[in-house]
Design a protein around this motif. Structure first.
Motif, short mmCIF file in Angstrom:
data_model
loop_
_atom_site.label_atom_id
_atom_site.label_comp_id
_atom_site.label_asym_id
_atom_site.label_seq_id
_atom_site.Cartn_x
_atom_site.Cartn_y
_atom_site.Cartn_z
N GLU A 79 0.85 -1.19 0.00
CA GLU A 79 0.00 0.00 0.00
C GLU A 79 0.88 1.23 0.00
O GLU A 79 1.89 1.28 0.72
CB GLU A 79 -0.92 0.02 1.22
CG GLU A 79 -2.01 -1.02 1.19
CD GLU A 79 -2.98 -0.88 2.36
OE1 GLU A 79 -3.01 0.21 2.99
OE2 GLU A 79 -3.71 -1.84 2.62
N ILE A 80 0.53 2.20 -0.81
CA ILE A 80 1.30 3.44 -0.88
C ILE A 80 0.35 4.63 -0.72
O ILE A 80 -0.85 4.52 -0.95
CB ILE A 80 2.07 3.55 -2.21
CG1 ILE A 80 1.11 3.55 -3.40
CG2 ILE A 80 3.06 2.41 -2.35
CD1 ILE A 80 1.78 3.78 -4.74
N LYS A 84 -3.32 12.96 -3.41
CA LYS A 84 -4.16 13.66 -4.39
C LYS A 84 -5.24 12.75 -5.00
O LYS A 84 -6.05 13.21 -5.79
CB LYS A 84 -3.29 14.24 -5.50
CG LYS A 84 -2.33 15.31 -5.01
CD LYS A 84 -1.50 15.88 -6.16
CE LYS A 84 -0.54 16.95 -5.65
NZ LYS A 84 0.29 17.51 -6.75
N GLY A 85 -5.19 11.47 -4.61
CA GLY A 85 -6.15 10.52 -5.12
C GLY A 85 -7.11 10.07 -4.05
O GLY A 85 -7.76 10.89 -3.39
N ASN A 86 -7.18 8.75 -3.84
CA ASN A 86 -8.10 8.19 -2.87
C ASN A 86 -7.47 7.93 -1.51
O ASN A 86 -8.03 7.22 -0.69
CB ASN A 86 -8.68 6.88 -3.42
CG ASN A 86 -9.68 7.11 -4.53
OD1 ASN A 86 -10.77 7.63 -4.30
ND2 ASN A 86 -9.31 6.73 -5.75
N GLY A 87 -6.28 8.50 -1.29
CA GLY A 87 -5.61 8.36 -0.01
C GLY A 87 -4.59 7.24 0.01
O GLY A 87 -3.47 7.42 0.50
N PRO A 141 -10.34 1.51 -3.24
CA PRO A 141 -11.17 2.38 -2.39
C PRO A 141 -12.58 1.85 -2.17
O PRO A 141 -13.26 2.26 -1.23
CB PRO A 141 -11.21 3.71 -3.17
CG PRO A 141 -10.03 3.66 -4.07
CD PRO A 141 -9.85 2.22 -4.43
N LEU A 142 -13.02 0.94 -3.05
CA LEU A 142 -14.37 0.37 -2.95
C LEU A 142 -14.33 -1.08 -2.46
O LEU A 142 -15.29 -1.82 -2.64
CB LEU A 142 -15.07 0.45 -4.30
CG LEU A 142 -15.22 1.86 -4.90
CD1 LEU A 142 -15.89 1.79 -6.26
CD2 LEU A 142 -16.01 2.75 -3.95
N THR A 162 -11.04 11.10 -11.66
CA THR A 162 -9.98 12.07 -11.38
C THR A 162 -9.09 11.57 -10.25
O THR A 162 -7.84 11.61 -10.34
CB THR A 162 -10.58 13.44 -11.01
OG1 THR A 162 -11.34 13.93 -12.11
CG2 THR A 162 -9.48 14.44 -10.68
N LYS A 163 -9.70 11.06 -9.20
CA LYS A 163 -8.92 10.51 -8.09
C LYS A 163 -8.22 9.21 -8.49
O LYS A 163 -7.08 8.96 -8.08
CB LYS A 163 -9.83 10.27 -6.89
CG LYS A 163 -10.32 11.55 -6.22
CD LYS A 163 -11.12 11.23 -4.97
CE LYS A 163 -11.55 12.50 -4.25
NZ LYS A 163 -12.32 12.22 -3.02
N THR A 164 -8.89 8.40 -9.30
CA THR A 164 -8.28 7.14 -9.72
C THR A 164 -7.03 7.40 -10.55
O THR A 164 -6.00 6.74 -10.37
CB THR A 164 -9.29 6.32 -10.54
OG1 THR A 164 -10.40 5.98 -9.69
CG2 THR A 164 -8.66 5.04 -11.07
N ARG A 165 -7.09 8.37 -11.44
CA ARG A 165 -5.90 8.67 -12.25
C ARG A 165 -4.78 9.24 -11.38
O ARG A 165 -3.61 8.97 -11.63
CB ARG A 165 -6.28 9.61 -13.40
CG ARG A 165 -7.22 8.93 -14.38
CD ARG A 165 -7.19 9.52 -15.76
NE ARG A 165 -7.86 8.62 -16.69
CZ ARG A 165 -7.81 8.73 -18.00
NH1 ARG A 165 -7.11 9.71 -18.55
NH2 ARG A 165 -8.45 7.88 -18.78
N ALA A 166 -5.15 9.99 -10.37
CA ALA A 166 -4.13 10.47 -9.43
C ALA A 166 -3.49 9.31 -8.69
O ALA A 166 -2.29 9.34 -8.37
CB ALA A 166 -4.75 11.46 -8.44
N ASP A 167 -4.26 8.25 -8.44
CA ASP A 167 -3.70 7.05 -7.82
C ASP A 167 -2.65 6.40 -8.72
O ASP A 167 -1.61 5.92 -8.25
CB ASP A 167 -4.80 6.03 -7.51
CG ASP A 167 -5.67 6.43 -6.34
OD1 ASP A 167 -5.27 7.31 -5.56
OD2 ASP A 167 -6.77 5.84 -6.20
N PHE A 168 -2.91 6.37 -10.03
CA PHE A 168 -1.93 5.79 -10.94
C PHE A 168 -0.67 6.65 -11.03
O PHE A 168 0.44 6.13 -11.17
CB PHE A 168 -2.54 5.59 -12.33
CG PHE A 168 -3.50 4.43 -12.41
CD1 PHE A 168 -3.06 3.14 -12.15
CD2 PHE A 168 -4.83 4.63 -12.72
CE1 PHE A 168 -3.94 2.06 -12.21
CE2 PHE A 168 -5.71 3.56 -12.79
CZ PHE A 168 -5.28 2.27 -12.53
#
Length: 309
Positions: A79-80, A84-87, A141-142, A162-168
């Motif tokens: 886990e990282i 800016k994404g889902n935490g 996140p889900l 938007t958050k998912t792409r920030a996760d990538f």
């Protein structure tokens, strides 16, 4: 009902059934819509519409090439942070069991079902080929990939992209600084993931010490084109893989290619004639052995050439 036919390869299905299935798996047609449309062609195969759908769904165990406990590799769930994404981002990290010197790192981006067993296997295959691979699960996140493809697609539609792409992006930044990595970053993605690779190639990443960085190599398999007004920002070498029968994705290629040429981006593109969207996925009948083998050989060749040394 006519005599039941084999339903193990794309040619065993009426072309319209495959078009319906493509719309279904990409959330453009509900299950009921697929079954209604496929029923028209089901008798030709000696099957029901539900049997057609079942035959087209993945068979993960049958296609597995590298077992999770394979002694050639080491895997772990990590886990990282993704502020800016889902935490948090959670995914599978796979690397060779033994390696001499730093290795290239590869971000593996799944289709629109999250981190299913097939994509985990892709990460393990890369580890066998002497890369460090990280395959995040956008559904984390889900609750993560639910073990059911239909439920996974349903969950995927609930993501904040938007958050998912920030996760990538967070995952890419993590790999750039990963101990044991050589600081060179490649990405490979399939369908939805191919579109994310195209988009990620336009992004400015964060390397060690906060220095600006970029993707070095991107290999999108049948992925949607990124915003064309940002193509000039691409610094990566691209290897774009397309299915000849994939009208939906291929429609965006001429404009994308024109933008790549105008920006002077270094790229190669291959269209594999006569094959379906998803031809590299060896868990479903849309898999094409010859095209997938050639496309993967080209992928590994570019990663080896551009990311080592």
């Amino acid at each position: 009902m006519s005599e039941k036919k084999s339903l193990t390869k794309a040619g065993d299905f009426h072309p319209e059934v495959l078009k319906l299935f493509d719309r279904y798996v990409h959330g453009l047609l509900p299950r009921r819509g697929f079954l209604k449309g496929a029923a028209v062609y089901a008798t030709l195969a000696g099957a029901s519409a539900a049997e057609l759908l079942d035959a087209l769904n993945p068979r993960f165990a049958q296609a597995q090439k590298v077992a999770p406990a394979d002694p050639r590799i080491k895997t772990e769930i990590v886990e990282i942070d993704s502020p800016k994404g889902n935490g948090k981002v959670r995914g599978l990290l796979a690397r060779p069991a033994s390696a001499s010197g730093p290795l290239p790192v590869i971000l593996v981006i799944h289709e629109n079902r999250g981190l299913n067993p097939h994509i985990e296997d892709i990460a393990r295959r890369l580890a066998v080929d002497n890369f460090i691979a990280f395959a995040p699960d956008a559904l984390f996140p889900l609750g993560g990939y639910p073990g059911d493809e239909d439920k996974a697609r349903e969950l995927f539609g609930k993501l904040d992209q938007t958050k998912t792409r920030a996760d990538f992006v967070a995952a890419a930044n993590y790999l750039l600084a990963l101990p044991g990595g050589n600081g060179r970053l490649g990405a490979v993605g399939f369908c939805y993931g191919g579109g994310v690779v195209n988009w990620l190639a336009e992004q400015t990443l964060e390397g060690p010490g906060g220095k600006p960085a970029h993707l070095d190599v991107g290999v999108p398999f049948y992925g949607a084109a990124p915003p064309l007004d940002k193509v000039a920002d691409i610094k990566a070498r691209l290897l774009l893989q397309f299915a000849g029968k994939d009208e939906r994705i291929n429609a965006g290629w001429p404009a994308y290619e024109a933008a790549l040429k105008a920006a002077g981006v270094r790229y190669e593109a291959f269209v594999y004639d006569g094959v379906e969207h998803g031809f590299n996925n060896d868990t479903t009948p849309r898999f094409d052995q010859a095209a997938a083998t050639l496309a993967w050989e080209r992928t590994l060749a570019l990663f080896n050439q551009a990311l080592r040394g």
